[in-house]
Every structure is written in structure tokens, then in C-alpha cells.
Write a protein that holds these residues in place. Structure first.
Motif, PDB file in Angstrom:
ATOM      1  N   ASN A 187       0.675  -5.037  -2.566  1.00  0.00           N
ATOM      2  CA  ASN A 187      -0.664  -4.455  -2.500  1.00  0.00           C
ATOM      3  C   ASN A 187      -1.716  -5.519  -2.201  1.00  0.00           C
ATOM      4  O   ASN A 187      -1.799  -6.537  -2.895  1.00  0.00           O
ATOM      5  CB  ASN A 187      -1.006  -3.760  -3.818  1.00  0.00           C
ATOM      6  CG  ASN A 187      -0.163  -2.525  -4.058  1.00  0.00           C
ATOM      7  OD1 ASN A 187       0.048  -1.727  -3.149  1.00  0.00           O
ATOM      8  ND2 ASN A 187       0.329  -2.363  -5.270  1.00  0.00           N
ATOM      9  N   PHE A 188      -2.501  -5.261  -1.171  1.00  0.00           N
ATOM     10  CA  PHE A 188      -3.651  -6.088  -0.850  1.00  0.00           C
ATOM     11  C   PHE A 188      -4.858  -5.147  -0.833  1.00  0.00           C
ATOM     12  O   PHE A 188      -5.040  -4.387  -1.765  1.00  0.00           O
ATOM     13  CB  PHE A 188      -3.429  -6.817   0.480  1.00  0.00           C
ATOM     14  CG  PHE A 188      -2.180  -7.648   0.462  1.00  0.00           C
ATOM     15  CD1 PHE A 188      -2.153  -8.856  -0.220  1.00  0.00           C
ATOM     16  CD2 PHE A 188      -1.023  -7.206   1.080  1.00  0.00           C
ATOM     17  CE1 PHE A 188      -0.994  -9.614  -0.275  1.00  0.00           C
ATOM     18  CE2 PHE A 188       0.136  -7.952   1.037  1.00  0.00           C
ATOM     19  CZ  PHE A 188       0.156  -9.163   0.355  1.00  0.00           C
ATOM     20  N   GLU A 189      -5.659  -5.165   0.209  1.00  0.00           N
ATOM     21  CA  GLU A 189      -6.719  -4.163   0.300  1.00  0.00           C
ATOM     22  C   GLU A 189      -6.113  -2.768   0.474  1.00  0.00           C
ATOM     23  O   GLU A 189      -6.716  -1.760   0.150  1.00  0.00           O
ATOM     24  CB  GLU A 189      -7.664  -4.492   1.461  1.00  0.00           C
ATOM     25  CG  GLU A 189      -8.504  -5.733   1.188  1.00  0.00           C
ATOM     26  CD  GLU A 189      -9.462  -6.031   2.310  1.00  0.00           C
ATOM     27  OE1 GLU A 189      -9.484  -5.245   3.300  1.00  0.00           O
ATOM     28  OE2 GLU A 189     -10.186  -7.039   2.226  1.00  0.00           O
ATOM     29  N   ARG A 190      -4.904  -2.760   1.011  1.00  0.00           N
ATOM     30  CA  ARG A 190      -4.096  -1.547   1.070  1.00  0.00           C
ATOM     31  C   ARG A 190      -2.633  -1.954   0.972  1.00  0.00           C
ATOM     32  O   ARG A 190      -2.282  -3.124   1.145  1.00  0.00           O
ATOM     33  CB  ARG A 190      -4.358  -0.760   2.355  1.00  0.00           C
ATOM     34  CG  ARG A 190      -4.036  -1.523   3.625  1.00  0.00           C
ATOM     35  CD  ARG A 190      -4.303  -0.652   4.836  1.00  0.00           C
ATOM     36  NE  ARG A 190      -3.949  -1.359   6.069  1.00  0.00           N
ATOM     37  CZ  ARG A 190      -4.009  -0.791   7.269  1.00  0.00           C
ATOM     38  NH1 ARG A 190      -4.396   0.470   7.389  1.00  0.00           N
ATOM     39  NH2 ARG A 190      -3.680  -1.472   8.359  1.00  0.00           N
ATOM     40  N   ASP A 229      -6.614 -10.628   9.693  1.00  0.00           N
ATOM     41  CA  ASP A 229      -7.195 -10.044   8.475  1.00  0.00           C
ATOM     42  C   ASP A 229      -6.209 -10.102   7.313  1.00  0.00           C
ATOM     43  O   ASP A 229      -6.573 -10.411   6.178  1.00  0.00           O
ATOM     44  CB  ASP A 229      -7.613  -8.604   8.750  1.00  0.00           C
ATOM     45  CG  ASP A 229      -8.326  -7.973   7.564  1.00  0.00           C
ATOM     46  OD1 ASP A 229      -9.324  -8.554   7.090  1.00  0.00           O
ATOM     47  OD2 ASP A 229      -7.888  -6.904   7.102  1.00  0.00           O
ATOM     48  N   GLN A 233      -6.354 -11.926   3.391  1.00  0.00           N
ATOM     49  CA  GLN A 233      -6.089 -11.228   2.123  1.00  0.00           C
ATOM     50  C   GLN A 233      -4.974 -11.909   1.334  1.00  0.00           C
ATOM     51  O   GLN A 233      -5.042 -12.030   0.102  1.00  0.00           O
ATOM     52  CB  GLN A 233      -5.713  -9.776   2.411  1.00  0.00           C
ATOM     53  CG  GLN A 233      -6.817  -8.958   3.063  1.00  0.00           C
ATOM     54  CD  GLN A 233      -6.337  -7.580   3.447  1.00  0.00           C
ATOM     55  OE1 GLN A 233      -5.632  -6.918   2.678  1.00  0.00           O
ATOM     56  NE2 GLN A 233      -6.675  -7.138   4.650  1.00  0.00           N
ATOM     57  N   GLU A 236      -6.055 -15.145  -0.362  1.00  0.00           N
ATOM     58  CA  GLU A 236      -6.877 -14.886  -1.547  1.00  0.00           C
ATOM     59  C   GLU A 236      -6.036 -14.638  -2.790  1.00  0.00           C
ATOM     60  O   GLU A 236      -6.521 -14.785  -3.910  1.00  0.00           O
ATOM     61  CB  GLU A 236      -7.797 -13.689  -1.284  1.00  0.00           C
ATOM     62  CG  GLU A 236      -8.905 -13.988  -0.269  1.00  0.00           C
ATOM     63  CD  GLU A 236      -9.714 -12.754   0.093  1.00  0.00           C
ATOM     64  OE1 GLU A 236      -9.285 -11.631  -0.298  1.00  0.00           O
ATOM     65  OE2 GLU A 236     -10.748 -12.896   0.768  1.00  0.00           O
TER      66      GLU A 236
END
Length: 283
Positions: A187-190, A229, A233, A236
Motif C-alpha cells: 500500500n502506497f497512495e493506492r 511517481d 512514494q 518516502e
């Protein structure tokens, strides 16, 4: 920017030269061309039906004989789509005279009426075929080989993933604290499913995506932008993203490669991965 020094290259120019000079011309292994196991398996599954329909070869009254066969052995209609080189069991056909759509079912569970099946088989030329072949099984083998070419695009991607995966599994044996999984979802931003994830002490650390491009086009550029992108993610979350991409398609996409390697820490082709993986994993 690509971490060329981590990989052991003296400069970005040295890294870019290595990328372009070691691209694989093809990823087509011997298994790429035809999946014979799948073809023989499909024919084996319908051997009885094929043998029954084979009695129509050189029939003097093929339409009536065909009608008798499907009355006595209705399961043979499941083979008809293969004879026409299609996969659909529920077939839609336009009646060009009445300009309406007719539907014919060749499903074992809900076949169309016999009259519809016979009419469809006669008008598509299927029945006439039996007066022009010597053996239905040999004919269907040729059909299946032809249909199998549609699956080559998927095989191409899977083959490249496999050779990358085999290399990773071999190399991490020298690192007792590393393990690898395939198609793991994180799981990241999605939610994202990764081709390979290498865990360090059971914690996801190195995340790999694999793509092969035999020709240039818009798709690699779209993928590169998406991975830029994704790389952000992943960083991070204190993990490392590695894009393994290869193929002569990159020879005509310098701008896309330059953009990707400017914004992704590790963009490698297969040969570079093989040469630098110990540097990469020594983290």
C-alpha cells in the motif's frame, strides 16, 4: 537522479552508455513461440467430439449427417467455435438480409436449437470444410497454433519477468537476511502489486517492476511517468524502487529514458542488473 555511483558507474554518461550498449535485442526464449502443452491439452479435452465430427470428412450428405450427429452427440457443438478459429461459445452474427442480430450458443450447458446450429454451420462454410480436409484433428491443431499467437504478447511480459526473477532468486542466496516474493501487493497512495519484492529481515526493502519493449511507442513513456511517481512514494516509506526495463525499443526513446533516469534512483536493463546487483543489495 539515478544513483549511478551506488551501482559502480563513474558518471551518468558511463551509466547511460552501459544501458544502451547492453540492451537485449529480444526476450523471445524458445517457449515464446508456441505453447504446445496448452494446444495438446485443448485437443485432448475434446478428443471424443473431434473423432465423432471427423466422420463427416468426405460425407456425401454432410448436412444431414451433421444433423444426425448433433442429435445423438450434442456435446460436439462445443468444438464448432474452434473450427471457426474463435474462442466465443455464444456467437452473435448479423443477418445482412434482414439486418438483425442472430445469436447462436455452442455452450454445452445451453446450446442453441439444432436447426440454428445447422443453419449457422452451413452459412459460415463450416460444413463445407469437411469436404476439403483429410483430418479434423490436424486441422484444429493448425487453428490452435494460429490462435495461440494472440497470447504471445502476454507470454513476452511473463518471460522477461521470469528471467529477472530467476536472476534475483539466484543472487540473493548470498544474502542470508534477504528473501524474495513475487506479485506482492503493498500500500502506497493506492494499492500496488509489484513484480518482485525483496525483504530484508522480513521487511519489504527492494521493490522491482519489469518491462520489456521491443519497439518504441507511447506505452513506455506512460509507464515511465507512472514509475517516477511510484519511486517517490516508495522512497518516502524507506524502501528502494528498481525498474528493470529492456529491449531495443529504448534505442529510439532517449528522452523518455533520460527523464526516467533523472527521477528514478535505479533504472537498469537485465545485463546491468546482473553486473551490479551486489552493489544494489548492499544496503
Amino acid at each position: 537522479m539515478v544513483n549511478y555511483s551506488k551501482l559502480g558507474y563513474s558518471s551518468r554518461a558511463d551509466y547511460e552508455s552501459a544501458f544502451y550498449e547492453t540492451l537485449l535485442e529480444t526476450n523471445r526464449t524458445h517457449d515464446f513461440y508456441v505453447d504446445w502443452g496448452k494446444i495438446f491439452g485443448k485437443l485432448e479435452d475434446t478428443t471424443r467430439e473431434i473423432n465423432i465430427l471427423n466422420t463427416l470428412v468426405d460425407s456425401s450428405d454432410v448436412e444431414n449427417d451433421f444433423r444426425k450427429i448433433i442429435l445423438e452427440h450434442p456435446k460436439v457443438i462445443s468444438v464448432l467455435p474452434s473450427i471457426l478459429a474463435i474462442r466465443e461459445k455464444n456467437i452473435a452474427v448479423l443477418d445482412e438480409y434482414e439486418m438483425k442480430c442472430l445469436k447462436v450458443s455452442c455452450s454445452k450447458r445451453s446450446p442453441s436449437d439444432i436447426g440454428d446450429i445447422v443453419d449457422f454451420s452451413e452459412k459460415t462454410g463450416l460444413l463445407n470444410l469437411f469436404n476439403n480436409i483429410r483430418d479434423l484433428k490436424s486441422y484444429l491443431m493448425g487453428v490452435e497454433v494460429g490462435l495461440d499467437t494472440n497470447a504471445r504478447k502476454n507470454r513476452s511480459g511473463h518471460i522477461f519477468e521470469k528471467i529477472v526473477g530467476d536472476l534475483l532468486k539466484k543472487k540473493i542466496k548470498d544474502f542470508p537476511d534477504l528473501t524474495i516474493s513475487a506479485e506482492e501487493t503493498l500500500n502506497f497512495e493506492r494499492t500496488k502489486r509489484l513484480d518482485f519484492v525483496i525483504h530484508k529481515n522480513d521487511v519489504p526493502k527492494f521493490l522491482f517492476e519489469c518491462n520489456f519493449y521491443a519497439s518504441s511507442g507511447s506505452k513506455p513513456i506512460e509507464v515511465a511517468n507512472a514509475y517516477i511517481d511510484l519511486n517517490k512514494q516508495i522512497k518516502e516509506q524507506d524502501m528502494v524502487f528498481v525498474w528493470i526495463t529492456d529491449g531495443f525499443g529504448w534505442k529510439k526513446m532517449y528522452n523518455a529514458f533520460h527523464e526516467a533516469s533523472t527521477n528514478i534512483d535505479f533504472v537498469l536493463n537485465f545485463n546491468m542488473l546482473n553486473d551490479t546487483i551486489y552493489n544494489l543489495l548492499d544496503d
